[in-house]
Motif scaffolding. Structure first.
Motif, PDB file in Angstrom:
ATOM      1  N   UNK A   1      51.403  30.873  49.203  1.00 47.29           N
ATOM      2  CA  UNK A   1      51.808  29.923  50.208  1.00 47.29           C
ATOM      3  C   UNK A   1      50.825  28.685  50.116  1.00 47.29           C
ATOM      4  N   UNK A   2      51.414  27.541  50.621  1.00 46.20           N
ATOM      5  CA  UNK A   2      50.865  26.451  50.763  1.00 46.20           C
ATOM      6  C   UNK A   2      49.410  26.616  51.460  1.00 46.20           C
ATOM      7  N   UNK A   3      48.370  27.377  51.001  1.00 41.20           N
ATOM      8  CA  UNK A   3      47.261  28.087  51.837  1.00 41.20           C
ATOM      9  C   UNK A   3      46.349  28.307  50.769  1.00 41.20           C
ATOM     10  N   UNK A   4      45.012  27.620  51.248  1.00 42.15           N
ATOM     11  CA  UNK A   4      43.798  27.787  50.122  1.00 42.15           C
ATOM     12  C   UNK A   4      43.486  29.470  50.249  1.00 42.15           C
ATOM     13  N   UNK A   5      43.307  29.959  51.646  1.00 40.70           N
ATOM     14  CA  UNK A   5      42.909  31.178  51.817  1.00 40.70           C
ATOM     15  C   UNK A   5      43.752  32.331  51.043  1.00 40.70           C
ATOM     16  N   UNK A   6      44.904  31.979  51.073  1.00 40.49           N
ATOM     17  CA  UNK A   6      45.894  32.965  50.621  1.00 40.49           C
ATOM     18  C   UNK A   6      45.823  33.095  48.910  1.00 40.49           C
ATOM     19  N   UNK A   7      45.669  31.926  48.407  1.00 38.90           N
ATOM     20  CA  UNK A   7      45.442  31.663  46.853  1.00 38.90           C
ATOM     21  C   UNK A   7      44.153  32.347  46.504  1.00 38.90           C
ATOM     22  N   UNK A   8      43.259  32.069  47.243  1.00 37.57           N
ATOM     23  CA  UNK A   8      41.847  32.916  46.781  1.00 37.57           C
ATOM     24  C   UNK A   8      42.137  34.209  47.155  1.00 37.57           C
ATOM     25  N   UNK A   9      42.662  34.790  47.953  1.00 30.00           N
ATOM     26  CA  UNK A   9      42.922  36.242  48.096  1.00 30.00           C
ATOM     27  C   UNK A   9      43.679  36.843  46.899  1.00 30.00           C
ATOM     28  N   UNK A  10      44.552  36.147  46.573  1.00 32.25           N
ATOM     29  CA  UNK A  10      45.411  36.415  45.355  1.00 32.25           C
ATOM     30  C   UNK A  10      44.840  36.530  44.050  1.00 32.25           C
ATOM     31  N   UNK A  11      43.981  35.392  43.816  1.00 34.72           N
ATOM     32  CA  UNK A  11      43.114  35.548  42.467  1.00 34.72           C
ATOM     33  C   UNK A  11      42.053  36.445  42.767  1.00 34.72           C
ATOM     34  N   UNK A  12      41.359  36.599  43.774  1.00 32.80           N
ATOM     35  CA  UNK A  12      40.284  37.787  43.671  1.00 32.80           C
ATOM     36  C   UNK A  12      40.776  39.071  43.521  1.00 32.80           C
ATOM     37  N   UNK A  13      42.146  39.403  44.211  1.00 35.34           N
ATOM     38  CA  UNK A  13      42.845  40.726  43.843  1.00 35.34           C
ATOM     39  C   UNK A  13      43.053  40.852  42.357  1.00 35.34           C
ATOM     40  N   UNK A  14      43.680  39.637  41.944  1.00 32.57           N
ATOM     41  CA  UNK A  14      43.870  39.870  40.422  1.00 32.57           C
ATOM     42  C   UNK A  14      42.743  40.084  39.566  1.00 32.57           C
ATOM     43  N   UNK A  15      41.568  39.367  39.907  1.00 33.56           N
ATOM     44  CA  UNK A  15      40.461  39.618  39.250  1.00 33.56           C
ATOM     45  C   UNK A  15      39.630  41.084  39.097  1.00 33.56           C
ATOM     46  N   UNK A  16      39.941  41.461  40.298  1.00 31.83           N
ATOM     47  CA  UNK A  16      39.241  42.944  40.432  1.00 31.83           C
ATOM     48  C   UNK A  16      40.334  43.999  39.406  1.00 31.83           C
ATOM     49  N   UNK A  17      41.777  43.712  39.409  1.00 27.80           N
ATOM     50  CA  UNK A  17      42.419  44.550  38.447  1.00 27.80           C
ATOM     51  C   UNK A  17      41.966  44.086  37.147  1.00 27.80           C
ATOM     52  N   UNK A  18      42.024  42.713  36.851  1.00 25.93           N
ATOM     53  CA  UNK A  18      41.529  42.378  35.512  1.00 25.93           C
ATOM     54  C   UNK A  18      40.463  42.871  34.877  1.00 25.93           C
ATOM     55  N   UNK A  19      39.477  43.041  35.499  1.00 20.49           N
ATOM     56  CA  UNK A  19      38.026  43.511  35.298  1.00 20.49           C
ATOM     57  C   UNK A  19      38.293  44.896  34.554  1.00 20.49           C
ATOM     58  N   UNK A  20      39.348  45.717  34.747  1.00 23.61           N
ATOM     59  CA  UNK A  20      39.489  46.712  33.872  1.00 23.61           C
ATOM     60  C   UNK A  20      39.751  46.585  32.447  1.00 23.61           C
ATOM     61  N   UNK A  21      40.316  45.664  32.111  1.00 26.18           N
ATOM     62  CA  UNK A  21      40.322  45.105  30.820  1.00 26.18           C
ATOM     63  C   UNK A  21      39.395  44.499  30.242  1.00 26.18           C
ATOM     64  N   UNK A  22      38.850  43.485  30.806  1.00 28.02           N
ATOM     65  CA  UNK A  22      37.921  42.394  30.054  1.00 28.02           C
ATOM     66  C   UNK A  22      36.396  42.935  30.411  1.00 28.02           C
ATOM     67  N   UNK A  23      36.316  43.764  31.003  1.00 30.51           N
ATOM     68  CA  UNK A  23      34.850  44.149  31.104  1.00 30.51           C
ATOM     69  C   UNK A  23      34.625  45.320  29.995  1.00 30.51           C
TER      70      UNK A  23
END
Length: 431
Positions: free
Chosen positions: A331-353
């Protein structure tokens, strides 16, 4: 005698200094990616000076497109193949030395590139050459540093060492972003266009010399047996290990697409599709990147204990199921974007790490670096490098909602590869 003539240390793996080995790979890798991302962050200033819209020469817009969008990613597979071959023939440390000198030289070349007003069409030609060298260096860096990191690790620590590949990559990206932001905020527009945009690249050349000095003290990770063996051919990995080469592509496709979507394109995607303010989008991206860097060692340690495949499936299945709802929730919301990005980063760590460890454990040591470098860099160019353009294309065609499905499907296909991947975490690495 050979060791004395080449200046190579021949310590056994058990006598290596792990902190020095980690530092040699990580500092150099951070400098490499600092230079790469500095160009990305300052591309508009470079374009104004080197590719001005008022240029009469018809080659200028062509070179602009070539330099900004194609050259770097085109050269990465070439760099992966060539520098991987150097690592397999001459040693991992030799390849790491070449890649950081290449990046330092190309960074300095960008910083000294003449303006179009001063040199005409020579200016964009110089910049294209610099980007060719940068792409060559970045592609080679992954092949060499991946192999070096994993071979430097002691028993039960390959995942942990592997994770520093993306710790250092993220650090380089954050430093480049920070320096670019400080310059833009403190210098006037005229000064930024005049000389300010050159500063990060000259600094990058200096940092490359620091990385070169640190890498000179690193210890070679190839075994004495490998150093005595006949040198492999340039395409030996592809010719003798086609299945493993395809496997690298299948492992990497979903991971690189998700990585570039979440770390590079997501702020732009949020701007295009929700109208979020650009500064808020960039701040959310920066905070989530810092969070992402901190997660990497945890992912590596978990893989050393529980295996590589569970983490890969956590990433792949997670992205296949959650990409669409996560991106549609923006949404047009800083908090929502930050939460979405951090959620994706947690999942992404399963690959990148653990991607460095997984890749290194697939190939035998004789062709390990070249075997990783070419298929990995080619897959990154095809899927990761094109992520922003595919997303923008869907938007231009009026089907922006299809992009999340594209990411989800590719991650699902990679998950099928992970399901059939042999577990290698607790096996001894072939040396």
């Amino acid at each position: 005698m050979v060791a004395i003539m080449t200046g190579m240390r021949t310590d056994s793996p058990t006598t290596r200094q792990p902190v020095r080995q980690l530092l040699a790979a990580s500092v150099g890798n951070a400098v490499e990616w600092y230079d790469w991302y500095a160009y990305t962050f300052l591309a508009t200033y470079i374009a104004d000076q080197v590719f001005p819209e008022s240029a009469d020469d018809s080659l200028v817009p062509l070179l602009s497109t070539f330099a900004v969008f194609a050259v770097g990613f085109f050269m990465r597979p070439v760099g992966g193949l060539l520098m991987g071959a150097v690592a397999d023939r001459r040693g991992r440390r030799a390849a790491l030395t070449v890649t950081i000198l290449l990046m330092g030289g190309s960074s300095l070349l960008v910083g000294l590139t003449p303006t179009y007003a001063a040199a005409g069409v020579l200016a964009p030609v110089v910049l294209v050459v610099a980007r060719l060298l940068q792409g060559l260096s970045v592609g080679g860096e992954f092949a060499a540093s991946t192999t070096f990191l994993v071979e430097s690790a002691g028993p039960g620590r390959r995942g942990l060492f592997s994770s520093f590949q993306y710790v250092s990559t993220t650090a380089g990206q954050l430093v480049a972003s920070g320096i670019a932001t400080v310059l833009v905020d403190t210098l006037s527009e005229d000064r930024m266009n005049g000389w300010g945009w050159r500063v990060p690249f000259v600094l990058g050349a200096v940092l490359s010399l620091v990385g070169f000095w640190i890498r000179q003290g690193a210890q070679e990770t190839r075994s004495a047996e490998q150093r005595r063996a006949p040198r492999p051919g340039l395409f030996e990995a592809l010719r003798r290990h086609p299945r493993e080469s395809l496997l690298i592509g299948g492992i990497t496709a979903g991971g690189t697409l998700a990585y570039y979507t979440w770390t590079s394109y997501l702020p732009t995607y949020a701007e295009l599709n929700t109208g979020l303010d650009k500064s808020d989008a960039l701040l959310a991206g920066t905070l989530s990147l810092a969070f992402f860097g901190l997660l990497q060692p945890l992912g590596g340690m978990l893989s050393d204990r529980f295996g590589r495949r569970p983490l890969l499936l956590f990433f792949g299945v997670g992205f296949a199921l959650l990409t669409v709802p996560l991106l549609h929730s923006l949404r047009d919301s800083f908090a929502v974007l930050l939460l979405v990005q951090c959620a994706g980063m947690i999942l992404l760590t399963g690959f990148t790490s653990i991607s460095a460890a997984v890749n290194a454990e697939i190939f035998p040591p004789r062709v390990r670096a070249a075997g990783i470098g070419f298929p990995y860099s080619l897959t990154v160019a095809l899927f990761g490098g094109t992520a922003p353009y595919v997303g923008t294309l869907f938007k231009d065609l009026g089907h922006s909602g299809l992009f999340p499905w594209y990411v989800a499907v590719v991650c699902l296909l990679s998950s099928l590869v992970y399901l059939r991947l042999p577990e290698t975490a607790h096996k001894e690495l072939e040396r």
